[in-house]
Design an enzyme around this catalytic site. Structure first.
Site, PDB file in Angstrom:
ATOM      1  N   LYS A   1       5.594  17.668  22.139  1.00  0.00           N
ATOM      2  CA  LYS A   1       6.215  17.579  20.978  1.00  0.00           C
ATOM      3  C   LYS A   1       6.480  18.840  20.598  1.00  0.00           C
ATOM      4  O   LYS A   1       7.760  19.209  20.307  1.00  0.00           O
ATOM      5  CB  LYS A   1       5.539  16.952  19.791  1.00  0.00           C
ATOM      6  CG  LYS A   1       5.431  15.381  20.000  1.00  0.00           C
ATOM      7  CD  LYS A   1       4.904  14.956  18.602  1.00  0.00           C
ATOM      8  CE  LYS A   1       4.338  13.415  18.717  1.00  0.00           C
ATOM      9  NZ  LYS A   1       3.247  12.662  17.661  1.00  0.00           N
TER      10      LYS A   1
ATOM     11  N   GLU B   1      11.961  10.682  16.701  1.00  0.00           N
ATOM     12  CA  GLU B   1      12.672   9.523  16.830  1.00  0.00           C
ATOM     13  C   GLU B   1      13.109   8.562  15.953  1.00  0.00           C
ATOM     14  O   GLU B   1      14.205   8.351  15.677  1.00  0.00           O
ATOM     15  CB  GLU B   1      12.117   8.656  18.188  1.00  0.00           C
ATOM     16  CG  GLU B   1      11.659   9.658  19.345  1.00  0.00           C
ATOM     17  CD  GLU B   1      10.520  10.420  19.525  1.00  0.00           C
ATOM     18  OE1 GLU B   1       9.930  10.535  18.630  1.00  0.00           O
ATOM     19  OE2 GLU B   1       9.807  10.587  20.563  1.00  0.00           O
TER      20      GLU B   1
ATOM     21  N   GLY C   1      -2.266   4.214  14.707  1.00  0.00           N
ATOM     22  CA  GLY C   1      -0.948   3.724  14.988  1.00  0.00           C
ATOM     23  C   GLY C   1      -1.134   2.602  15.996  1.00  0.00           C
ATOM     24  O   GLY C   1      -0.572   1.570  15.831  1.00  0.00           O
ATOM     25  N   ARG C   2      -1.805   2.735  17.204  1.00  0.00           N
ATOM     26  CA  ARG C   2      -2.160   1.708  18.213  1.00  0.00           C
ATOM     27  C   ARG C   2      -2.903   0.603  17.953  1.00  0.00           C
ATOM     28  O   ARG C   2      -3.048  -0.412  18.782  1.00  0.00           O
ATOM     29  CB  ARG C   2      -2.400   2.372  19.591  1.00  0.00           C
ATOM     30  CG  ARG C   2      -3.738   3.191  19.690  1.00  0.00           C
ATOM     31  CD  ARG C   2      -3.804   4.178  20.754  1.00  0.00           C
ATOM     32  NE  ARG C   2      -4.925   4.876  20.708  1.00  0.00           N
ATOM     33  CZ  ARG C   2      -4.864   6.115  19.982  1.00  0.00           C
ATOM     34  NH1 ARG C   2      -3.908   6.779  19.710  1.00  0.00           N
ATOM     35  NH2 ARG C   2      -6.076   6.922  20.275  1.00  0.00           N
TER      36      ARG C   2
ATOM     37  N   LYS D   1       3.796   6.081  10.686  1.00  0.00           N
ATOM     38  CA  LYS D   1       2.401   6.254   9.882  1.00  0.00           C
ATOM     39  C   LYS D   1       2.588   7.766   9.151  1.00  0.00           C
ATOM     40  O   LYS D   1       2.243   7.780   8.126  1.00  0.00           O
ATOM     41  CB  LYS D   1       1.246   6.070  10.867  1.00  0.00           C
ATOM     42  CG  LYS D   1      -0.088   6.701  10.421  1.00  0.00           C
ATOM     43  CD  LYS D   1      -1.164   6.516  11.237  1.00  0.00           C
ATOM     44  CE  LYS D   1      -2.329   7.339  10.574  1.00  0.00           C
ATOM     45  NZ  LYS D   1      -3.718   7.039  11.442  1.00  0.00           N
TER      46      LYS D   1
ATOM     47  N   GLU E   1      -3.615   5.981  25.609  1.00  0.00           N
ATOM     48  CA  GLU E   1      -3.736   7.006  24.631  1.00  0.00           C
ATOM     49  C   GLU E   1      -5.098   6.966  24.197  1.00  0.00           C
ATOM     50  O   GLU E   1      -5.452   8.158  23.479  1.00  0.00           O
ATOM     51  CB  GLU E   1      -2.638   6.618  23.609  1.00  0.00           C
ATOM     52  CG  GLU E   1      -2.272   7.698  22.761  1.00  0.00           C
ATOM     53  CD  GLU E   1      -1.036   7.541  21.624  1.00  0.00           C
ATOM     54  OE1 GLU E   1      -1.220   7.037  20.612  1.00  0.00           O
ATOM     55  OE2 GLU E   1       0.025   7.654  22.036  1.00  0.00           O
TER      56      GLU E   1
ATOM     57  N   HIS F   1       7.391 -10.923  43.688  1.00  0.00           N
ATOM     58  CA  HIS F   1       8.715 -10.536  44.540  1.00  0.00           C
ATOM     59  C   HIS F   1       8.936  -9.038  44.778  1.00  0.00           C
ATOM     60  O   HIS F   1      10.192  -8.837  45.046  1.00  0.00           O
ATOM     61  CB  HIS F   1       9.891 -11.153  44.174  1.00  0.00           C
ATOM     62  CG  HIS F   1       9.547 -12.869  44.155  1.00  0.00           C
ATOM     63  ND1 HIS F   1       9.582 -13.472  45.409  1.00  0.00           N
ATOM     64  CD2 HIS F   1       8.845 -13.434  43.451  1.00  0.00           C
ATOM     65  CE1 HIS F   1       9.153 -15.002  45.131  1.00  0.00           C
ATOM     66  NE2 HIS F   1       8.839 -14.918  44.055  1.00  0.00           N
TER      67      HIS F   1
HETATM   68  O1  F6P Z   1       3.106  10.539  19.789  1.00  0.00           O
HETATM   69  C1  F6P Z   1       2.254   9.492  19.713  1.00  0.00           C
HETATM   70  C2  F6P Z   1       2.144   8.883  18.304  1.00  0.00           C
HETATM   71  O2  F6P Z   1       1.400   9.904  17.414  1.00  0.00           O
HETATM   72  C3  F6P Z   1       1.341   7.618  18.461  1.00  0.00           C
HETATM   73  O3  F6P Z   1       0.004   7.626  18.473  1.00  0.00           O
HETATM   74  C4  F6P Z   1       1.978   6.704  17.375  1.00  0.00           C
HETATM   75  O4  F6P Z   1       1.506   5.366  17.596  1.00  0.00           O
HETATM   76  C5  F6P Z   1       3.521   7.113  17.619  1.00  0.00           C
HETATM   77  O5  F6P Z   1       3.506   8.462  17.840  1.00  0.00           O
HETATM   78  C6  F6P Z   1       4.238   7.030  16.107  1.00  0.00           C
HETATM   79  O6  F6P Z   1       3.732   7.710  15.207  1.00  0.00           O
HETATM   80  P1  F6P Z   1       4.026   7.292  13.728  1.00  0.00           P
HETATM   81  O7  F6P Z   1       3.836   5.875  13.376  1.00  0.00           O
HETATM   82  O8  F6P Z   1       3.440   8.460  12.807  1.00  0.00           O
HETATM   83  O9  F6P Z   1       5.818   7.477  13.548  1.00  0.00           O
END
Ligand code: F6P
Length: 539
Positions: free
Chosen positions: A503, A208, A265-266, A202, A351, A382
């Site tokens: 972060k 990452e 995002g979620r 987003k 979150e 189990h």
């Molecule tokens: O670190 C949390 C977060 O901001 C989430 O809310 C989000 O889904 C995820 O990182 C990924 O963010 P992006 O879609 O901006 O890469």
């Protein structure tokens, strides 16, 4: 809604402490009210430690809080995410499947329709092996979704859940963690000239995702004699609200699928964030998923609280968390296809609802989100079910089952469902000391080990079958439950400031790991940085 729920509901809690689920389950009218259907979903709350008087008191509490007004504000696009001044319009993403008119702004609905049409164009072209029609490579066989959090968990869950609906031409892969191992293994397994990379972010600033994107960009470029521009143009698309950053990274504007600030995002699976799913199952199934979610939206907008499944789920969680003091909830799908559901819900619920102050900055009046955890049954039985049956802590469970499997192995499926039902029954009914004594040849010591306290609450969610529509409905059900809990707890469920501190500290540590200058770091971190630097070069 400022009073502590423990005092508000103290009389009900005290009365119910004097009963057992064995007794409560003997009342058929109670059980019938606690079992509600919505399209392909049956919600059975009969094994929650509630009687109808307590349920009605919870209902009166939620009605007093004017939840319908709050709900309608969300659907209409009011800026209910106050700390970011944003609307919350994931419901608009599936409005085309609704039988009610959408109150979302018309221009929002129009833009959403345009992006869905572009997704369809892409799914059709790649489905026929003709990416070249859109300037991409022909003959794509593998799609790698790079993203994290909401840009990974939703599409990952959906692609796995809907495996029986895959069209078959494209294989899906998910690259998420910054640990280079996964990227390394994918690059060894795939052919760069037959791979499409979908960069989902987003913000398009997530460390990452950008790092993994850089790694795969180099890998594809190597197959084009180092021509990075051509490699990206033919093998990369992006999904982002930050179209400029995606373009600056090298992805041509025509290959960027927008999402918007009004989608968290979620909550974004329904947008182009779900592109990997659309490519795997085709747009008809993707739209069926949207329609299933829209059916739940319509229900949430119209059903009275007594029959409103998201409201009932939220009230039960409120009861367990705030009146009974339960600190966690286990989610146990009896369906391998839903093996990613728990991880998905961890983000959606924790979150969204892991907050301790109100939007006005005041401390909340009660505890908020419980820890969500769990994994698929029967495997879970189990592993940790011993503790759930006989441990000292009571953990409410959520069982998810599917009545009609997508495979013909009836004996397996009956065994699976008999286990689900047995666990719910065992947790609720337990085994008394007297019953255990009779089984233990009158040995009271052994009988004590074999006694089950019972009275342990659980919910059963039963899908008729796992289809795009029922899957969409299930996820939307959880989304609206989260909305309702945010409302009941007086918190903003749509921001996530709690992820920021870590972060920014990571940004300080990264250069220290490289050059050893750790002077600005705290002593504990400094010591570990020194250890890592000293040991990582040792053969
Ligand atoms: O670190 C949390 C977060 O901001 C989430 O809310 C989000 O889904 C995820 O990182 C990924 O963010 P992006 O879609 O901006 O890469």
């Amino acid at each position: 809604m400022t009073a502590d729920p423990r005092s508000l509901f103290a009389d009900h809690a005290q009365r119910l402490a004097g009963t057992t689920l064995r007794e409560l389950l003997a009342d058929p009218s109670r059980n019938a009210r606690l079992r509600q259907r919505l399209g392909p979903i049956l919600l059975d709350l009969g094994r929650q430690k509630l009687d109808l008087a307590a349920l009605d008191a919870l209902g009166a509490h939620v009605e007093a809080g004017d939840w319908q007004r709050a709900r309608d504000a969300m659907f209409a696009g009011a800026p209910i995410n106050a700390s970011e001044q944003r609307a919350v319009l994931h419901t608009a993403l599936r409005a085309e499947g609704s039988s009610l008119p959408s109150p979302a702004p018309a221009e929002v609905l129009h833009e959403i329709g345009e992006v869905l049409a572009r997704m369809e164009e892409l799914a059709n072209a790649l489905g026929q092996g003709e990416g070249g029609r859109l300037g991409l490579a022909d003959g794509i066989t593998d799609v790698v979704n790079i993203g994290i959090g909401g840009s990974d968990l939703g599409p990952r869950l959906a692609v796995r859940a809907l495996t029986p609906f895959h069209a078959g031409r494209l294989r899906s892969h998910f690259l998420t963690n910054v640990d280079g191992q996964a990227a390394y293994e994918l690059m060894r397994a795939l052919d760069p000239k037959r791979t499409l990379v979908v960069m989902v972010s987003k913000t398009f600033t997530t460390q990452e995702t950008l790092l993994n994107g850089n790694v795969l960009r180099e890998w594809v470029a190597a197959a084009y004699a180092g021509d990075e521009r051509q490699a990206v143009a033919r093998h990369f698309v992006a999904v982002s609200a930050n179209v400029g950053a995606a373009a600056a990274w090298g992805i041509p504007a025509a290959h960027v699928y927008p999402m918007w600030d009004f989608v968290g995002g979620r909550f974004s699976l329904w947008s182009a964030v779900g592109l990997s799913l659309a490519l795997a199952v085709g747009m008809d199934h993707f739209r069926a998923m949207l329609a299933g979610a829209a059916q739940v939206d319509d229900h949430f907008r119209t059903a009275p609280w007594q029959r409103n499944l998201p409201v009932l789920l939220a009230l039960v969680e409120f009861w367990n968390r705030n009146v009974q003091g339960r600190a966690s909830r286990a989610v146990v799908p009896y369906a391998d296809l839903l093996s990613d559901l728990t991880a998905y819900l961890q983000q959606l619920e924790m979150e969204s609802l892991g907050k301790r102050v109100t939007p006005q900055g005041e401390p909340v009046a009660q505890a908020t989100v419980p820890v969500v955890w769990g994994s698929v049954g029967t495997n879970a039985q189990h592993a940790y079910f011993q503790a759930l049956h006989q441990g000292t802590d009571v953990v409410p469970l959520e069982f998810i089952g599917v009545a009609r499997p997508a495979h013909p192995l009836r004996a397996n499926h009956d065994a699976l469902l008999s286990n689900l039902l047995a666990q719910a029954a065992a947790l609720a009914l337990g085994k008394t000391f007297e019953e255990a004594l009779a089984e233990s040849g009158g040995d009271p010591v052994l009988a004590a080990q074999r006694t089950f306290p019972g009275d342990r609450p659980s919910t059963v969610i039963l899908l008729d079958a796992l289809t795009p529509a029922s899957f969409g409905a299930l996820v939307a059900l959880y989304e609206h439950k989260v909305f309702m809990l945010g409302h009941l707890w007086g918190i903003n469920a749509f921001d996530q400031w709690g992820v920021e501190l870590g972060k920014s500290i990571a940004r300080q540590i990264l250069p220290a790991l490289a050059d050893g200058d750790a002077a600005a770091l705290d002593p504990a971190t400094r010591a570990l940085v020194a250890e890592i630097r000293e040991r990582r070069e040792v053969a």
